[in-house]
Enzyme design. Sequence first.
Site, PDB file in Angstrom:
ATOM      1  N   ASP A 232      -5.813  -3.331  -1.980  1.00 60.37           N
ATOM      2  CA  ASP A 232      -4.709  -3.015  -1.070  1.00 60.37           C
ATOM      3  C   ASP A 232      -3.963  -4.260  -0.577  1.00 60.37           C
ATOM      4  O   ASP A 232      -4.571  -5.207  -0.075  1.00 60.37           O
ATOM      5  CB  ASP A 232      -5.297  -2.275   0.131  1.00 60.37           C
ATOM      6  CG  ASP A 232      -4.264  -1.537   0.937  1.00 60.37           C
ATOM      7  OD1 ASP A 232      -3.361  -2.202   1.472  1.00 60.37           O
ATOM      8  OD2 ASP A 232      -4.360  -0.297   1.038  1.00 60.37           O
TER       9      ASP A 232
ATOM     10  N   SER B 189       0.832  -1.203   0.000  1.00 61.13           N
ATOM     11  CA  SER B 189       0.000   0.000   0.000  1.00 61.13           C
ATOM     12  C   SER B 189       0.868   1.256   0.000  1.00 61.13           C
ATOM     13  O   SER B 189       1.716   1.426  -0.863  1.00 61.13           O
ATOM     14  CB  SER B 189      -0.966  -0.032   1.183  1.00 61.13           C
ATOM     15  OG  SER B 189      -1.973   0.936   1.044  1.00 61.13           O
TER      16      SER B 189
END
Length: 289
Positions: free
Chosen positions: A154, A40
């Site tokens: 993510d 991320s």
Amino acid sequence: MKKTAALVLSSGGARGVAHIGVIEAVLEAGYEIKSISGSSMGAVVGGVYAAGKLPEFKEWVCNLDKIDVFKLMDFTLSTQGFVRGERVFNQMKSFIDDSNIEDLDIDFSAVATDIVNKKEVVFNSGSLFTALRASAAIPSVLKPSVINGVELVDGGVLNPIPIAYVKRSENDIVVVSDVNAAVPCVKPDIPESLDDKGRFAPLVEKWNSIFPKNNNKVKRLSYFELVAKSVDLMQDRISEYIIEHSRPDIVVRISRETCSTFEFYKSKELIDCGRQEFDKSLKHALLGA
């Protein structure tokens, strides 16, 4: 013998800006960073550094105020997320050229999550920006990246601290920067920007309705807060397990209460926090050696 480090950068939204301070402190301590893995926001910062553009990225993110951050959010009515996520990456492309990961001077891996097939997807070749966009697609907030028909979200969903994917050599120290740590935090008193008043008042009001400020009043959680806190809690537990079982040489723990997911206008303070926490962690590791 030259000191070298393998760096693992966690997920964590805006808190991931603190990774910049960690990288700077690692370099100032005399270490050469030989490899990076990130998830991320950790992938974004790590990828930018591997591309040799960290100073440009730091200057950009440190000059964002609350209004700038709001303007970077390309809102959509999609049921998969209320932000498309393209505007911010297009802005980054104005000062960072896309490149193939395998051509970078530093070994780099970014982790995303194949949400349908419930597995990790590791990017260590191909377009850098494709990898970063996929790794940073916060579920229900940013729309997933679709690559070859596969929906990717993510990387922190399954692997917030991707230590398994950092390339390690015999003499490296392994440094984990965890910005989701369940440790106390003294929040800095950040004055509101002058732009928050007057003609920007409607934008500020909209911001506060989506990302309400924390206070001491008991209140019901908003939709966004429910999602963010659920993801944070999940990542906390996974992170604790990974760190406990992988035993890195240095763990930089930055409180998950430092700021919320989109408070990028606190970047200067976050970078200072990263530098300070690495220095503390390094001193602790040396004393314990």
